[in-house]
Design a protein around this motif. Structure first.
Motif, short mmCIF file in Angstrom:
data_model
loop_
_atom_site.label_atom_id
_atom_site.label_comp_id
_atom_site.label_asym_id
_atom_site.label_seq_id
_atom_site.Cartn_x
_atom_site.Cartn_y
_atom_site.Cartn_z
N ILE A 67 0.83 -1.20 0.00
CA ILE A 67 0.00 0.00 0.00
C ILE A 67 0.86 1.26 0.00
CG2 ILE A 67 -1.81 1.24 1.24
CD1 ILE A 67 -2.56 -1.47 2.54
N ASP A 68 0.64 2.13 -0.98
CA ASP A 68 1.32 3.42 -0.99
C ASP A 68 0.67 4.33 0.05
OD1 ASP A 68 3.24 2.97 -2.96
OD2 ASP A 68 1.84 3.43 -4.58
N PRO A 69 1.45 4.99 0.90
CA PRO A 69 0.88 5.87 1.92
C PRO A 69 0.30 7.14 1.29
CG PRO A 69 3.26 6.06 1.90
CD PRO A 69 2.92 4.95 0.94
N ASP A 70 -0.54 7.82 2.04
CA ASP A 70 -1.06 9.11 1.60
C ASP A 70 0.09 10.11 1.50
OD1 ASP A 70 -3.58 8.02 1.61
OD2 ASP A 70 -4.26 9.03 3.43
N PRO A 71 -0.08 11.17 0.70
CA PRO A 71 0.97 12.19 0.60
C PRO A 71 1.37 12.72 1.98
CG PRO A 71 -0.69 12.54 -1.09
CD PRO A 71 -1.23 11.46 -0.20
N PRO A 106 5.34 2.23 7.18
CA PRO A 106 6.40 1.70 8.06
C PRO A 106 6.77 0.25 7.77
CG PRO A 106 4.31 1.74 9.21
CD PRO A 106 4.07 2.41 7.89
N TYR A 107 6.02 -0.42 6.90
CA TYR A 107 6.29 -1.83 6.61
C TYR A 107 7.30 -2.00 5.48
CZ TYR A 107 2.19 -2.88 9.47
OH TYR A 107 1.31 -2.99 10.51
N ARG A 108 7.69 -0.91 4.85
CA ARG A 108 8.63 -1.02 3.74
C ARG A 108 10.07 -0.97 4.24
NH1 ARG A 108 5.43 2.49 -0.95
NH2 ARG A 108 3.93 0.82 -1.40
N GLN A 109 10.93 -1.64 3.51
CA GLN A 109 12.33 -1.73 3.92
C GLN A 109 12.95 -0.34 4.04
OE1 GLN A 109 14.65 -4.22 1.36
NE2 GLN A 109 16.49 -4.10 2.62
N GLY A 110 13.59 -0.11 5.17
CA GLY A 110 14.26 1.15 5.42
C GLY A 110 13.37 2.26 5.94
N ALA A 111 12.07 2.02 6.06
CA ALA A 111 11.14 3.05 6.53
C ALA A 111 11.21 3.19 8.04
CB ALA A 111 9.71 2.71 6.12
N ASP A 112 10.79 4.34 8.53
CA ASP A 112 10.75 4.61 9.97
C ASP A 112 9.52 3.92 10.55
OD1 ASP A 112 10.74 5.57 12.53
OD2 ASP A 112 10.48 7.70 11.98
N ARG A 113 9.73 2.87 11.33
CA ARG A 113 8.62 2.11 11.91
C ARG A 113 7.83 2.92 12.93
NH1 ARG A 113 7.81 -3.05 11.98
NH2 ARG A 113 7.46 -3.08 14.23
N THR A 114 8.43 3.99 13.47
CA THR A 114 7.75 4.78 14.50
C THR A 114 7.20 6.09 13.94
OG1 THR A 114 9.80 5.90 15.16
CG2 THR A 114 9.29 3.81 16.24
N ALA A 115 7.18 6.26 12.63
CA ALA A 115 6.73 7.51 12.03
C ALA A 115 5.34 7.89 12.53
CB ALA A 115 6.71 7.38 10.51
#
Length: 207
Positions: A113-117, A122-131
């Motif tokens: 799933i692409d996030p909203d603008p 947070p599930y994508r590789q390298g993403a901030d899980r705590t965003a």
């Protein structure tokens, strides 16, 4: 691995059977199970959670870390449905569409799933899980997935998309007031909430 692939179908079949049985329960009969309108449910996700928590039905026993919510509804022909929510603080989540016979019609996994603008998945590789900004929007289409069968929702390397294809099920159509309405079932699975995050407490269920 084979059990992992079949588990969602078995769970959906058992849960849908239980829901239908509860709906057919005569007046004065025993109270419906706790997952019908239970804790952490909403007006849309009315069945759940089915999990391993004390007091909840653990339909995936012995796994005590998977939580399932189900929406069981009809929508008028020609209507549209969008799910707007925030990615959970968890190891995994997905939304799967079923027909009345508990067959998988389509499924969309968290990393697809692409996030909203302005938000992060947070599930994508390298993403901030705590965003903090983690919003998304998914269109639920009453059409067949052009790439069906797509029960690869539990595999890696899936293409990004924000559409869940919930094809119509002619066997369950009804005409009410001159309008044909189709039975649709969505099941949301959240697996292993992050430490210090109660399930569905840090973020709301999609609405």
């Amino acid at each position: 691995m084979a059990l992992e692939r079949w588990a969602p179908r078995l769970i959906a079949a058992a849960l849908c059977t239980a829901i239908l049985a509860a709906a057919a329960m005569p007046a004065g009969a025993s109270a419906a199970p706790s997952y019908v309108g239970g804790r952490a449910t909403t007006c849309f996700w009315y069945y759940g959670p089915v999990s391993g928590d004390p007091g909840d039905l653990n339909i995936a026993y012995p796994d005590g870390n998977a939580y399932y919510w189900t929406a069981y509804f009809r929508r008028p022909a020609g209507s549209t449905l969008k799910l707007k929510g925030d990615f959970q603080h968890a190891r995994y989540e997905s939304v799967v569409a079923y027909n009345a016979q508990s067959n998988i019609l389509d499924g969309i996994a968290d990393s697809q799933i692409d996030p909203d603008p302005g938000s992060v998945n947070p599930y994508r590789q390298g993403a901030d899980r705590t965003a903090a900004n983690r919003a998304y929007t998914v269109d639920v289409a009453s059409t067949v997935n052009p790439g069906f069968p797509t029960n690869r929702v539990y595999e890696d390397d899936l293409a990004a998309r924000n559409t869940l294809y919930a094809r119509s099920n002619p066997q369950s159509n009804e005409t009410l007031g001159g309008v044909t309405e189709e039975l649709q079932i969505l099941m949301m699975r959240i697996y292993a909430p992050d430490r210090s995050h109660a399930i569905s407490a840090a973020t709301k269920m999609p609405e």
